[in-house]
Structures are given as structure tokens and as C-alpha cells.
Write an enzyme that holds these catalytic residues in place. Structure first.
Site, PDB file in Angstrom:
ATOM      1  N   GLY A  10      -7.535  13.342 -25.685  1.00 37.64           N
ATOM      2  CA  GLY A  10      -7.428  12.299 -26.705  1.00 37.64           C
ATOM      3  C   GLY A  10      -8.761  11.632 -26.947  1.00 37.64           C
ATOM      4  O   GLY A  10      -8.843  10.412 -27.123  1.00 37.64           O
ATOM      5  N   MET A  15      -9.076   4.474 -26.810  1.00 38.44           N
ATOM      6  CA  MET A  15      -9.470   4.565 -25.402  1.00 38.44           C
ATOM      7  C   MET A  15     -10.296   5.809 -25.148  1.00 38.44           C
ATOM      8  O   MET A  15     -11.217   5.803 -24.320  1.00 38.44           O
ATOM      9  CB  MET A  15      -8.238   4.569 -24.505  1.00 38.44           C
ATOM     10  CG  MET A  15      -7.824   3.201 -23.998  1.00 38.44           C
ATOM     11  SD  MET A  15      -9.128   2.286 -23.133  1.00 38.44           S
ATOM     12  CE  MET A  15      -9.476   3.399 -21.766  1.00 38.44           C
ATOM     13  N   ARG A  37      -6.807  17.248 -30.704  1.00 32.92           N
ATOM     14  CA  ARG A  37      -5.761  18.152 -31.177  1.00 32.92           C
ATOM     15  C   ARG A  37      -6.381  19.318 -31.946  1.00 32.92           C
ATOM     16  O   ARG A  37      -7.447  19.210 -32.545  1.00 32.92           O
ATOM     17  CB  ARG A  37      -4.784  17.399 -32.075  1.00 32.92           C
ATOM     18  CG  ARG A  37      -3.973  16.339 -31.332  1.00 32.92           C
ATOM     19  CD  ARG A  37      -3.062  15.601 -32.292  1.00 32.92           C
ATOM     20  NE  ARG A  37      -2.268  14.596 -31.610  1.00 32.92           N
ATOM     21  CZ  ARG A  37      -1.450  13.755 -32.220  1.00 32.92           C
ATOM     22  NH1 ARG A  37      -1.309  13.814 -33.533  1.00 32.92           N
ATOM     23  NH2 ARG A  37      -0.760  12.860 -31.523  1.00 32.92           N
ATOM     24  N   THR A 100       0.800   4.735 -20.837  1.00 34.35           N
ATOM     25  CA  THR A 100       1.887   3.794 -20.548  1.00 34.35           C
ATOM     26  C   THR A 100       3.127   4.167 -21.361  1.00 34.35           C
ATOM     27  O   THR A 100       3.092   5.073 -22.192  1.00 34.35           O
ATOM     28  CB  THR A 100       1.473   2.348 -20.856  1.00 34.35           C
ATOM     29  OG1 THR A 100       1.060   2.249 -22.241  1.00 34.35           O
ATOM     30  CG2 THR A 100       0.313   1.928 -19.970  1.00 34.35           C
ATOM     31  N   ASN A 124      -2.990  -0.059 -15.494  1.00 35.69           N
ATOM     32  CA  ASN A 124      -4.190  -0.788 -15.898  1.00 35.69           C
ATOM     33  C   ASN A 124      -5.306  -0.442 -14.917  1.00 35.69           C
ATOM     34  O   ASN A 124      -5.114  -0.536 -13.702  1.00 35.69           O
ATOM     35  CB  ASN A 124      -3.922  -2.297 -15.909  1.00 35.69           C
ATOM     36  CG  ASN A 124      -5.012  -3.068 -16.617  1.00 35.69           C
ATOM     37  OD1 ASN A 124      -6.178  -2.998 -16.247  1.00 35.69           O
ATOM     38  ND2 ASN A 124      -4.636  -3.821 -17.635  1.00 35.69           N
ATOM     39  N   HIS A 155      -1.228  -8.061 -27.047  1.00 33.20           N
ATOM     40  CA  HIS A 155      -2.068  -6.895 -27.341  1.00 33.20           C
ATOM     41  C   HIS A 155      -2.219  -6.738 -28.856  1.00 33.20           C
ATOM     42  O   HIS A 155      -1.556  -7.415 -29.633  1.00 33.20           O
ATOM     43  CB  HIS A 155      -1.453  -5.615 -26.760  1.00 33.20           C
ATOM     44  CG  HIS A 155      -1.671  -5.454 -25.291  1.00 33.20           C
ATOM     45  ND1 HIS A 155      -0.818  -6.001 -24.357  1.00 33.20           N
ATOM     46  CD2 HIS A 155      -2.646  -4.815 -24.591  1.00 33.20           C
ATOM     47  CE1 HIS A 155      -1.259  -5.702 -23.139  1.00 33.20           C
ATOM     48  NE2 HIS A 155      -2.361  -4.992 -23.255  1.00 33.20           N
ATOM     49  N   HIS A 156      -3.068  -5.809 -29.246  1.00 31.00           N
ATOM     50  CA  HIS A 156      -3.338  -5.512 -30.648  1.00 31.00           C
ATOM     51  C   HIS A 156      -2.081  -4.998 -31.357  1.00 31.00           C
ATOM     52  O   HIS A 156      -1.116  -4.580 -30.721  1.00 31.00           O
ATOM     53  CB  HIS A 156      -4.463  -4.472 -30.752  1.00 31.00           C
ATOM     54  CG  HIS A 156      -4.216  -3.250 -29.931  1.00 31.00           C
ATOM     55  ND1 HIS A 156      -3.486  -2.170 -30.390  1.00 31.00           N
ATOM     56  CD2 HIS A 156      -4.575  -2.931 -28.660  1.00 31.00           C
ATOM     57  CE1 HIS A 156      -3.412  -1.249 -29.466  1.00 31.00           C
ATOM     58  NE2 HIS A 156      -4.063  -1.678 -28.387  1.00 31.00           N
ATOM     59  N   LYS A 159      -0.320  -1.435 -30.508  1.00 27.73           N
ATOM     60  CA  LYS A 159       0.298  -1.071 -29.234  1.00 27.73           C
ATOM     61  C   LYS A 159       1.804  -0.966 -29.408  1.00 27.73           C
ATOM     62  O   LYS A 159       2.460  -1.904 -29.871  1.00 27.73           O
ATOM     63  CB  LYS A 159      -0.041  -2.085 -28.141  1.00 27.73           C
ATOM     64  CG  LYS A 159       0.465  -1.665 -26.762  1.00 27.73           C
ATOM     65  CD  LYS A 159      -0.127  -2.517 -25.661  1.00 27.73           C
ATOM     66  CE  LYS A 159       0.352  -2.091 -24.285  1.00 27.73           C
ATOM     67  NZ  LYS A 159      -0.038  -0.689 -23.966  1.00 27.73           N
TER      68      LYS A 159
END
Length: 267
Positions: A10, A15, A37, A100, A124, A155-156, A159
């Protein structure tokens, strides 16, 4: 000291890009794989075009070309992570996982895979958050039973899972310290509750908005006083550098399922 060669799944995600940078700047670490991908427009493009500090010989590739890697890192979504786990098993490569939103079945797959390769799984990878997990256990046991325990996380807007994996890790740490079954005491919605709050429960509240990287506050409230333990992350590099640290620790470890508490020797 031996250089640790890192491959990132990814690699074009939020991230993923932070992990590419962390693997490039961390001492004794070399980025040797940036996987996207098979349909990605980045395939074949040099990573150096996005991260100027990266090795000019590294291009974005799909996961069929894994080679020259000591540890794989995955912060993708559950479905992708499970596919990547199969690849790590096939190549017998240790894996650091920060995905997660995993189900109990997903976790069972992790436990099974850890019989064959070493895996660090943590919700985390921040050093500060992992110290916080210890602090909340101390607070939960020292402040007595006449205590209201609540966990807030923000969070943003992108998420998806809620509460966050970190919030759940905090709640699970508290439940463990109190001798509770977390699934029995966790409360996610009080909209239909018509009774007063019990002191034998852990409440969760969630905010999603803007570009908030991550904020977690645990409240321990009793009559007359309140203790708040808060961790705020201002950059994804906090998590990325923690994951790279975990990858360095994991190399050459025996098969098994580890977490950041193991990496930081906090147990």
C-alpha cells in the site's frame, strides 16, 4: 550493524507514503520494495519522483515481484492485509502489521500465520501511545472502583473503523487491569439507554473530521476529581517511524505474534 531491507505494501496510501519516507531516513534501514495494486498508475514509476531521498533504483511494483526484502510492512485495509499475509507466508518473510478494523476471524488468521513467521501486530506504533497503555492500567487499578471510565478519540474524515484500533487497545488494557471481559463492559451507544451509567463499563466516543491525525483521551472520573490521560499525534511519521523500529526489532526473531509492548520492552 546489518542494514534491514524493507518492503511496504500500500505504498501509495497516506500511511504508505509516510512509511516510504521513514524507511528512507531511518539509519540501518533500506527501502527495497514499494508495492501498489496491479491497476495503479504508479506501476513502474521511480519512488524517487515522489520521495526525492529514496533510492533511484526503486520503482513502484505490484506484489508479484517481492524480492530482496527482510521485513514487510502493511498498513492497508483488512482484505488487502490478508492477501499480503499469504504472500509473506509463501516467502517466509517477517511482517509488521498496523491494519486496524480486524475481525476475530482476521485475528485468528494472524495467530495461525505467527506459527510460521514472526509478526508484530499493533493498533498503534507510536511510542507515546504504548507508554499510555501502561499508564491507563496503573490508573485503573490505583484509583479504586467508584470510577467512571470513558475513552474519546478523534481522527480525520477518511478513517472508516470506529472506535479506532488505538481506542480499543486502551479499553482492552483497562479491562485487563480491572479483570473485566472487555466485550462485556464496552459501551458504544447510549442513545437507547434509560438507566444511570454503571461504574463497571467503559464508554467510547468518536469524532471524525478534517485532517485530524489522531487524538485519544481516557477519562477517569469520580466525585470531586477527574484524571485525563491524552495522546495527540500531529504527524503520521510518528507511526511510520515506530513501525520501522518494530521492523528492525523483528528481524531474526523466532516465529510468534508480538506487539509494540514487546518491541519497547514495556511488559
Amino acid at each position: 550493524m546489518t542494514t534491514n531491507r524493507i518492503g511496504v505494501f500500500g505504498a501509495n496510501g497516506r500511511m504508505g507514503l509516510a512509511l516510504l519516507e521513514a524507511a528512507t531516513i531511518k539509519e540501518q534501514t533500506q527501502l527495497t520494495g514499494a508495492y501498489v495494486r496491479s491497476s495503479s498508475s504508479l506501476l513502474g514509476i521511480n519512488v524517487n519522483q515522489i520521495n526525492s531521498a529514496a533510492d533511484k533504483n526503486i520503482s513502484f511494483s505490484d506484489d508479484s515481484t517481492i524480492d530482496n526484502v527482510d521485513v514487510l510492512i502493511d498498513f492497508t485495509l483488512p482484505a488487502g492485509m490478508k492477501n499480503h499475509l499469504k504472500i509473506a507466508l509463501a516467502h517466509k518473510i517477517p511482517m509488521v502489521i498496523g491494519t486496524t478494523g480486524l475481525t476475530s476471524d482476521d485475528m485468528a488468521q494472524l495467530h495461525d500465520a505467527a506459527k510460521y513467521i514472526p509478526i508484530v501486530f499493533a493498533r498503534n506504533y507510536s511510542v507515546g501511545v504504548n507508554v499510555l497503555l501502561n499508564l491507563v492500567q496503573t490508573a485503573a487499578t490505583k484509583l479504586g472502583d467508584d470510577l467512571d471510565i470513558e475513552i474519546f478519540e478523534a481522527h480525520h474524515r477518511y478513517k472508516v473503523d470506529a472506535p479506532s484500533g488505538t481506542a480499543l487497545a486502551i479499553g482492552e488494557s483497562i479491562a485487563h487491569a480491572k479483570g473485566w471481559d472487555h466485550d462485556e463492559v464496552a459501551v458504544y451507544d447510549r442513545s437507547q439507554v434509560e438507566t444511570a451509567k454503571s461504574q463497571n463499563e467503559i464508554g467510547y466516543s468518536v469524532l471524525r473530521g478534517g485532517d485530524i491525525v489522531g487524538e485519544h483521551t481516557t477519562y477517569f472520573a469520580t466525585m470531586g476529581e477527574r484524571l485525563e490521560l491524552t495522546h495527540k499525534a500531529s504527524s503520521r511519521m510518528t507511526f511510520a517511524l515506530g513501525a520501522i523500529r518494530a521492523a528492525g526489532w523483528l528481524r531474526n526473531k523466532p516465529a510468534g505474534l508480538y506487539d509494540m509492548q514487546d518491541v519497547l520492552d514495556l511488559k
